[in-house]
Motif scaffolding. Structure first.
Motif, PDB file in Angstrom:
ATOM      1  N   GLU A 138       6.426  -0.053   7.667  1.00  0.00           N
ATOM      2  CA  GLU A 138       6.493   0.704   6.842  1.00  0.00           C
ATOM      3  C   GLU A 138       7.068   1.048   5.042  1.00  0.00           C
ATOM      4  O   GLU A 138       7.798   0.139   4.695  1.00  0.00           O
ATOM      5  CB  GLU A 138       7.143   2.366   7.480  1.00  0.00           C
ATOM      6  CG  GLU A 138       6.903   2.740   8.264  1.00  0.00           C
ATOM      7  CD  GLU A 138       7.501   3.885   9.028  1.00  0.00           C
ATOM      8  OE1 GLU A 138       8.591   4.429   7.880  1.00  0.00           O
ATOM      9  OE2 GLU A 138       7.246   4.310  10.081  1.00  0.00           O
ATOM     10  N   ASN A 139       6.364   1.273   4.128  1.00  0.00           N
ATOM     11  CA  ASN A 139       6.759   0.873   2.749  1.00  0.00           C
ATOM     12  C   ASN A 139       7.916   2.283   2.710  1.00  0.00           C
ATOM     13  O   ASN A 139       8.609   3.334   1.974  1.00  0.00           O
ATOM     14  CB  ASN A 139       5.950   1.431   1.993  1.00  0.00           C
ATOM     15  CG  ASN A 139       6.428   1.860   0.529  1.00  0.00           C
ATOM     16  OD1 ASN A 139       7.265   1.118   0.718  1.00  0.00           O
ATOM     17  ND2 ASN A 139       4.689   1.332  -0.370  1.00  0.00           N
ATOM     18  N   SER A 140       8.928   1.981   3.420  1.00  0.00           N
ATOM     19  CA  SER A 140       9.976   2.838   3.590  1.00  0.00           C
ATOM     20  C   SER A 140      11.768   1.757   3.733  1.00  0.00           C
ATOM     21  O   SER A 140      11.448   0.889   3.474  1.00  0.00           O
ATOM     22  CB  SER A 140       9.948   3.613   4.288  1.00  0.00           C
ATOM     23  OG  SER A 140      10.305   3.271   5.613  1.00  0.00           O
TER      24      SER A 140
ATOM     25  N   GLU B 271      14.099  -3.758   8.103  1.00  0.00           N
ATOM     26  CA  GLU B 271      13.188  -3.656   9.905  1.00  0.00           C
ATOM     27  C   GLU B 271      12.410  -5.195   9.249  1.00  0.00           C
ATOM     28  O   GLU B 271      13.100  -6.735  10.048  1.00  0.00           O
ATOM     29  CB  GLU B 271      11.668  -3.449  10.238  1.00  0.00           C
ATOM     30  CG  GLU B 271      11.381  -3.912  11.523  1.00  0.00           C
ATOM     31  CD  GLU B 271       9.983  -3.087  12.222  1.00  0.00           C
ATOM     32  OE1 GLU B 271       9.429  -3.893  12.635  1.00  0.00           O
ATOM     33  OE2 GLU B 271       9.950  -1.758  11.113  1.00  0.00           O
ATOM     34  N   PHE B 272      12.266  -5.898   7.974  1.00  0.00           N
ATOM     35  CA  PHE B 272      11.605  -7.204   7.585  1.00  0.00           C
ATOM     36  C   PHE B 272      12.875  -7.935   7.429  1.00  0.00           C
ATOM     37  O   PHE B 272      12.844  -9.450   7.638  1.00  0.00           O
ATOM     38  CB  PHE B 272      11.054  -6.596   5.949  1.00  0.00           C
ATOM     39  CG  PHE B 272      11.076  -8.263   5.165  1.00  0.00           C
ATOM     40  CD1 PHE B 272       9.825  -9.195   5.365  1.00  0.00           C
ATOM     41  CD2 PHE B 272      11.976  -8.034   4.139  1.00  0.00           C
ATOM     42  CE1 PHE B 272      10.277 -10.027   5.023  1.00  0.00           C
ATOM     43  CE2 PHE B 272      11.757  -9.459   3.473  1.00  0.00           C
ATOM     44  CZ  PHE B 272      11.403 -10.750   3.612  1.00  0.00           C
TER      45      PHE B 272
ATOM     46  N   SER C 273       0.524  -1.130   0.326  1.00  0.00           N
ATOM     47  CA  SER C 273       0.374   0.016   0.415  1.00  0.00           C
ATOM     48  C   SER C 273       1.034   1.285   0.534  1.00  0.00           C
ATOM     49  O   SER C 273       1.765   1.138   0.323  1.00  0.00           O
ATOM     50  CB  SER C 273      -1.539  -0.073   1.541  1.00  0.00           C
ATOM     51  OG  SER C 273       0.072  -0.136   2.038  1.00  0.00           O
ATOM     52  N   LYS C 274       0.625   2.429  -0.110  1.00  0.00           N
ATOM     53  CA  LYS C 274       1.349   3.903  -0.052  1.00  0.00           C
ATOM     54  C   LYS C 274       2.071   3.473   0.998  1.00  0.00           C
ATOM     55  O   LYS C 274       3.768   4.081   0.384  1.00  0.00           O
ATOM     56  CB  LYS C 274       0.398   4.733  -0.378  1.00  0.00           C
ATOM     57  CG  LYS C 274       0.748   6.339  -0.357  1.00  0.00           C
ATOM     58  CD  LYS C 274      -0.414   7.144   0.094  1.00  0.00           C
ATOM     59  CE  LYS C 274       0.420   8.415  -0.124  1.00  0.00           C
ATOM     60  NZ  LYS C 274      -0.847   9.645  -0.640  1.00  0.00           N
TER      61      LYS C 274
ATOM     62  N   CYS D 106      10.027   1.282  -4.359  1.00  0.00           N
ATOM     63  CA  CYS D 106      11.270   1.180  -2.806  1.00  0.00           C
ATOM     64  C   CYS D 106      11.304  -0.450  -2.896  1.00  0.00           C
ATOM     65  O   CYS D 106      12.314  -0.591  -2.778  1.00  0.00           O
ATOM     66  CB  CYS D 106       9.958   1.903  -1.780  1.00  0.00           C
ATOM     67  SG  CYS D 106      11.495   1.646  -0.265  1.00  0.00           S
ATOM     68  N   LEU D 107      10.644  -1.285  -2.790  1.00  0.00           N
ATOM     69  CA  LEU D 107      10.066  -2.538  -2.539  1.00  0.00           C
ATOM     70  C   LEU D 107      11.676  -3.220  -3.634  1.00  0.00           C
ATOM     71  O   LEU D 107      12.770  -3.692  -3.532  1.00  0.00           O
ATOM     72  CB  LEU D 107       9.371  -2.912  -2.642  1.00  0.00           C
ATOM     73  CG  LEU D 107       9.418  -4.663  -1.947  1.00  0.00           C
ATOM     74  CD1 LEU D 107       9.739  -5.190  -0.929  1.00  0.00           C
ATOM     75  CD2 LEU D 107       8.205  -5.178  -2.714  1.00  0.00           C
ATOM     76  N   LEU D 108      11.496  -3.162  -4.831  1.00  0.00           N
ATOM     77  CA  LEU D 108      11.370  -3.420  -5.985  1.00  0.00           C
ATOM     78  C   LEU D 108      13.557  -2.694  -5.355  1.00  0.00           C
ATOM     79  O   LEU D 108      14.440  -3.471  -6.055  1.00  0.00           O
ATOM     80  CB  LEU D 108      11.943  -2.702  -7.729  1.00  0.00           C
ATOM     81  CG  LEU D 108       9.744  -3.274  -7.323  1.00  0.00           C
ATOM     82  CD1 LEU D 108       9.316  -3.253  -8.537  1.00  0.00           C
ATOM     83  CD2 LEU D 108      10.134  -5.051  -7.536  1.00  0.00           C
TER      84      LEU D 108
END
Length: 334
Positions: free
Chosen positions: A33-35, A41-42, A12-13, A69-71
């Motif tokens: 968080e998407n950052s 942390e993951f 998500s955003k 960001c993930l990619l």
């Protein structure tokens, strides 16, 4: 390639939901968080549970900007990334009731486990291609803005007071001219990037040698196919572009017409339709084919769709054989 762990990510955003499982059970779920901090942390959680990312298949839905960001952060970790269509995932899991971010992540991890043998791994795009992709997207937005200003005035021409119409056109002139100037600047920048890159300039020469293919179709095709790495088969790309016809029949009662599917990239289909129209408007093999088939009684749209298919197959043949399209092909004597 065999994987030991399967990771589903609901994007998500602002947040990322990770569901990590092995061949037997769910190991853990984590919301971050998407950052960059969230991904750190993951990774720490994976290390704590002895989950090796290099032996994992990470599957997520194609969410465009939110997945960048993930990619970008996981692409350098030897992690196998699978960007999948959300519709394909939804239809594969059968009848479901209720949803939330955690449940969606678990379902995606189960999808990755079940269909790992069909995974199409994500390949990062080159920097020059990413830049062209952003410029092409900006050009589309500017074209839409220009049309939003120009089209309504054209429609008012026959119904509005002439004096008022002239005043509106005067007020509209400067913003339209500014948009046209920006569009021209963007197009020059895209041409410059292609000319300076050896691979893209070579692809441009091969692809645009096919009748009906101009620079706009080329820009759209290379950004969509990642320089023909995502799609290597013309039939699959024709299906993606919505020009492949499919039979619709069952037993003795259903005898539907053979039609193209609505599950397609409609913008790509539109571009190839315009290319086919351009090809039949000038003398050549495709124009002769079009008029011959129409005289035989074929539907005009069916013939145009066949021409769209021909253009796609010719593009992929030129890229496969590393050469320009030859209108008069001479077979080499053995």
């Amino acid at each position: 390639m065999k994987f030991s762990f399967f990771i589903g990510v609901d994007i998500s955003k602002k947040t990322l939901d990770f569901a990590v499982r092995d061949h037997y059970k769910l190991i853990f779920h984590l919301k971050v968080e998407n950052s960059a901090a969230g991904l750190k942390e993951f990774k720490a959680e994976c290390k704590a549970h002895e989950v090796e990312l290099k032996h994992s298949l990470l599957c997520c839905e194609h969410t465009g900007l939110y997945s960048q960001c993930l990619l970008s952060l996981l692409s350098g970790d030897d992690c196998s990334l699978w960007l999948e269509s959300s519709l394909r995932i939804k239809r594969s899991i059968g009848l479901q009731r209720g949803k939330n971010d955690k449940v969606d992540a678990i379902r995606i991890s189960e999808y990755a486990f079940r269909y790992a043998d069909k995974a199409l791994l994500w390949q990062p795009e080159r920097e020059v291609l990413l830049e062209i992709k952003q410029l092409v997207s900006l050009r589309k937005r500017l074209l839409n803005a220009k049309n939003a200003l120009k089209v309504p005035l054209g429609e008012l021409a026959g119904f509005q007071n002439k004096k008022l119409l002239k005043e509106l056109e005067k007020l509209n002139k400067k913003p339209v001219e500014a948009l046209e100037k920006q569009i021209t600047t963007i197009e020059k920048k895209i041409r410059s990037l292609i000319k300076e890159d050896e691979t893209l300039s070579q692809l441009f020469a091969w692809v645009t040698s096919v009748d009906g293919v101009g620079e706009v179709i080329f820009w759209e095709v290379i950004t969509t196919t990642n320089e023909f790495k995502i799609f290597k088969c013309p039939r699959k790309f024709a299906c993606y572009a919505g020009v492949s016809p499919f039979e619709h029949s069952s037993g003795t009662s259903i005898r539907g017409k053979t039609r193209v599917s609505q599950f397609a990239n409609k913008k790509m289909k539109k571009l190839f339709h315009m290319g086919a129209m351009a090809a039949i408007c000038k003398d050549g093999e495709l124009a002769n084919y079009y008029f011959r088939k129409v005289e035989e009684g074929k539907s005009k749209m069916a013939v145009l769709n066949a021409i769209r298919n021909k253009i796609i197959h010719r593009i992929f043949a030129c890229v496969r054989d590393n050469r320009k399209y030859e209108k008069i092909y001479t077979t080499a004597l053995v």
